[in-house]
Design a protein around this motif. Structure first.
Motif, PDB file in Angstrom:
ATOM      1  N   GLU A 152      61.039  12.937   2.819  1.00 59.46           N
ATOM      2  CA  GLU A 152      61.178  12.194   1.604  1.00 59.46           C
ATOM      3  C   GLU A 152      60.124  10.550   1.726  1.00 59.46           C
ATOM      4  OE1 GLU A 152      63.852  13.066   2.952  1.00 59.46           O
ATOM      5  OE2 GLU A 152      64.655  14.705   1.344  1.00 59.46           O
ATOM      6  N   GLY A 153      59.644  10.422   3.262  1.00 57.07           N
ATOM      7  CA  GLY A 153      58.853   9.319   3.497  1.00 57.07           C
ATOM      8  C   GLY A 153      58.513   9.257   4.843  1.00 57.07           C
ATOM      9  N   PHE A 154      58.211   7.938   5.310  1.00 50.24           N
ATOM     10  CA  PHE A 154      57.824   7.492   6.617  1.00 50.24           C
ATOM     11  C   PHE A 154      58.334   6.066   6.801  1.00 50.24           C
ATOM     12  CE2 PHE A 154      54.811   6.065   3.727  1.00 50.24           C
ATOM     13  CZ  PHE A 154      54.411   4.817   4.005  1.00 50.24           C
ATOM     14  N   VAL A 188      54.386  -0.483  -3.059  1.00 49.96           N
ATOM     15  CA  VAL A 188      53.044  -0.801  -2.143  1.00 49.96           C
ATOM     16  C   VAL A 188      52.253   0.355  -2.512  1.00 49.96           C
ATOM     17  CG1 VAL A 188      54.435  -2.237  -0.384  1.00 49.96           C
ATOM     18  CG2 VAL A 188      54.192   0.338   0.073  1.00 49.96           C
ATOM     19  N   ASN A 189      51.050  -0.172  -2.110  1.00 49.74           N
ATOM     20  CA  ASN A 189      49.835   1.088  -2.279  1.00 49.74           C
ATOM     21  C   ASN A 189      49.754   1.579  -1.125  1.00 49.74           C
ATOM     22  OD1 ASN A 189      48.970   0.241  -4.878  1.00 49.74           O
ATOM     23  ND2 ASN A 189      48.001  -1.510  -4.131  1.00 49.74           N
ATOM     24  N   ILE A 190      49.564   3.274  -0.969  1.00 50.47           N
ATOM     25  CA  ILE A 190      49.516   3.805   0.087  1.00 50.47           C
ATOM     26  C   ILE A 190      48.030   4.678  -0.076  1.00 50.47           C
ATOM     27  CG2 ILE A 190      50.447   6.000   1.479  1.00 50.47           C
ATOM     28  CD1 ILE A 190      52.244   3.357   1.770  1.00 50.47           C
ATOM     29  N   GLU A 191      47.399   4.501   1.514  1.00 50.66           N
ATOM     30  CA  GLU A 191      46.369   5.404   1.370  1.00 50.66           C
ATOM     31  C   GLU A 191      46.462   6.329   2.710  1.00 50.66           C
ATOM     32  OE1 GLU A 191      41.584   5.231   2.488  1.00 50.66           O
ATOM     33  OE2 GLU A 191      42.272   3.759   1.452  1.00 50.66           O
ATOM     34  N   VAL A 192      46.624   7.467   2.684  1.00 54.67           N
ATOM     35  CA  VAL A 192      46.709   8.435   4.003  1.00 54.67           C
ATOM     36  C   VAL A 192      45.553   8.670   4.560  1.00 54.67           C
ATOM     37  CG1 VAL A 192      48.758   9.706   2.910  1.00 54.67           C
ATOM     38  CG2 VAL A 192      46.383  10.484   2.797  1.00 54.67           C
ATOM     39  N   LEU A 195      52.899  14.092  -0.506  1.00 52.21           N
ATOM     40  CA  LEU A 195      52.108  13.356   0.340  1.00 52.21           C
ATOM     41  C   LEU A 195      52.419  13.139   1.737  1.00 52.21           C
ATOM     42  CD1 LEU A 195      49.253  11.663  -0.534  1.00 52.21           C
ATOM     43  CD2 LEU A 195      51.029   9.532  -0.489  1.00 52.21           C
ATOM     44  N   THR A 196      53.609  13.580   2.018  1.00 50.83           N
ATOM     45  CA  THR A 196      53.943  13.438   3.362  1.00 50.83           C
ATOM     46  C   THR A 196      53.282  14.694   4.401  1.00 50.83           C
ATOM     47  OG1 THR A 196      55.909  15.016   3.034  1.00 50.83           O
ATOM     48  CG2 THR A 196      56.274  12.616   2.860  1.00 50.83           C
ATOM     49  N   ARG A 197      52.738  15.594   3.777  1.00 51.25           N
ATOM     50  CA  ARG A 197      51.725  16.645   4.687  1.00 51.25           C
ATOM     51  C   ARG A 197      50.945  16.043   5.187  1.00 51.25           C
ATOM     52  NH1 ARG A 197      50.657  18.421  -0.631  1.00 51.25           N
ATOM     53  NH2 ARG A 197      48.409  18.585  -1.010  1.00 51.25           N
ATOM     54  N   TYR A 198      50.283  14.991   4.596  1.00 48.06           N
ATOM     55  CA  TYR A 198      49.047  14.251   5.257  1.00 48.06           C
ATOM     56  C   TYR A 198      49.489  12.992   6.290  1.00 48.06           C
ATOM     57  CZ  TYR A 198      46.906  16.120   1.093  1.00 48.06           C
ATOM     58  OH  TYR A 198      46.274  17.047   0.252  1.00 48.06           O
ATOM     59  N   ILE A 199      50.764  12.745   6.206  1.00 49.21           N
ATOM     60  CA  ILE A 199      51.198  11.541   7.116  1.00 49.21           C
ATOM     61  C   ILE A 199      51.828  12.275   8.484  1.00 49.21           C
ATOM     62  CG2 ILE A 199      52.830   9.602   7.439  1.00 49.21           C
ATOM     63  CD1 ILE A 199      52.894   9.878   4.338  1.00 49.21           C
ATOM     64  N   ALA A 200      51.192  11.833   9.667  1.00 47.65           N
ATOM     65  CA  ALA A 200      51.780  12.376  11.007  1.00 47.65           C
ATOM     66  C   ALA A 200      52.365  11.329  11.748  1.00 47.65           C
ATOM     67  CB  ALA A 200      50.510  12.926  11.663  1.00 47.65           C
ATOM     68  N   GLU A 201      53.218  11.305  12.635  1.00 50.55           N
ATOM     69  CA  GLU A 201      53.737  10.573  13.482  1.00 50.55           C
ATOM     70  C   GLU A 201      52.857  10.275  14.473  1.00 50.55           C
ATOM     71  OE1 GLU A 201      57.596  10.302  16.706  1.00 50.55           O
ATOM     72  OE2 GLU A 201      57.574  11.743  14.977  1.00 50.55           O
ATOM     73  N   LYS A 226      43.069  14.697   4.715  1.00 50.44           N
ATOM     74  CA  LYS A 226      42.743  15.450   3.441  1.00 50.44           C
ATOM     75  C   LYS A 226      41.392  16.214   3.560  1.00 50.44           C
ATOM     76  CE  LYS A 226      42.661  11.206   1.568  1.00 50.44           C
ATOM     77  NZ  LYS A 226      42.833  10.435   0.470  1.00 50.44           N
ATOM     78  N   TYR A 227      40.535  15.984   4.686  1.00 50.51           N
ATOM     79  CA  TYR A 227      39.228  16.710   4.817  1.00 50.51           C
ATOM     80  C   TYR A 227      39.563  17.974   5.463  1.00 50.51           C
ATOM     81  CZ  TYR A 227      35.938  13.622   2.617  1.00 50.51           C
ATOM     82  OH  TYR A 227      35.178  12.647   1.837  1.00 50.51           O
ATOM     83  N   VAL A 228      40.546  17.718   6.485  1.00 52.24           N
ATOM     84  CA  VAL A 228      40.919  18.868   7.482  1.00 52.24           C
ATOM     85  C   VAL A 228      41.397  19.857   6.288  1.00 52.24           C
ATOM     86  CG1 VAL A 228      42.570  19.673   9.193  1.00 52.24           C
ATOM     87  CG2 VAL A 228      40.998  17.758   9.497  1.00 52.24           C
ATOM     88  N   GLU A 229      42.578  19.333   5.480  1.00 56.21           N
ATOM     89  CA  GLU A 229      42.942  20.430   4.756  1.00 56.21           C
ATOM     90  C   GLU A 229      42.229  21.078   3.672  1.00 56.21           C
ATOM     91  OE1 GLU A 229      47.041  20.129   1.758  1.00 56.21           O
ATOM     92  OE2 GLU A 229      45.450  19.206   1.166  1.00 56.21           O
TER      93      GLU A 229
END
Length: 223
Positions: A156-158, A181-185, A131-137, A190-193
């Motif tokens: 491993e996380g964020f 906790v519940n996570i939603e990126v 999931l981390t590929r969808y998370i950006a600093e 996701k649409y870009v990928e």
């Protein structure tokens, strides 16, 4: 659709799970979000978009919970007394103060460490590496329905930082290491990928067709 700006902290009164089927019914006590709610309205419960089924005289509401939601979120662990973040669906004429949140939980993350600061706390969560590929600093992420800005990303996380207002107005203020906790990126990632993946697949198909030997093309046409 939601913004990730929590309106109130509600309380779970009951989560009724059935032995004969995999779904459930949840009852949540809410003073603010239930005031103008009607059956069929959407309310985000700790980041999970649920549809109001019934409004009760005590200001609580009930909602059905599908098996997919139970499997993908922390909701299955809710018991009477569990505190939850609540937000009504956004209005089309309202300010988008947070970011676009669908209420579709991607995964469950675990709080690994919490470092208190002078006026803020730094929190670091572990999550499925896929999931981390969808998370950006400096990008946005929803944690239990709360819109937050990502401060760091690892394999491993964020990490995120929370101000006193967020700590006081949401359940994040009470989180301790080990809590889930519940996570939603960000849905845009996701649409870009998906768009890029479809484009690459298309280019590969074109290349394969272009370099296919002529006799194979002819055979394919005859068939």
């Amino acid at each position: 659709m939601f913004t990730g700006l929590i309106e109130e902290i509600g309380t779970v009164l009951k989560l009724e799970q059935f032995s004969s089927r995999p779904d459930a019914v949840i009852t949540v006590k809410a003073e603010t979000v239930s005031q103008d709610a009607r059956p069929g309205d959407s309310i985000a419960v700790s980041g999970v978009c649920l549809t109001v089924v019934e409004l009760l005289p005590d200001g609580s509401f009930t909602a059905d919970v599908m098996p997919e939601t139970i499997e993908r979120s922390t909701l299955s662990g809710f018991v009477a007394g569990t505190q939850v973040n609540l937000e009504r669906a956004m209005r089309a004429d309202a300010r988008l103060g947070g970011h676009i949140v669908q209420g579709h939980v991607d995964a469950v993350a675990t709080l690994a460490r919490r470092i208190p600061g002078t006026r803020w706390d730094d929190l670091y969560f572990t999550v499925d590496p896929a999931l981390t590929r969808y998370i950006a600093e400096k990008g946005s992420i929803s944690i239990d329905g709360t819109s937050l800005t990502v401060t760091e990303v690892t394999r491993e996380g964020f990490g995120v930082s929370i101000i006193p207002t967020t700590s006081e107005a949401t359940t994040i203020g009470a989180l301790a290491p080990g809590d889930r906790v519940n996570i939603e990126v960000d849905v845009l990632a996701k649409y870009v990928e998906r768009a890029l993946s479809a484009r690459v697949d298309g280019l590969l198909d074109e290349a394969q067709d272009h370099y296919q030997p002529k006799h194979l093309k002819a055979e394919g046409a005859i068939r």
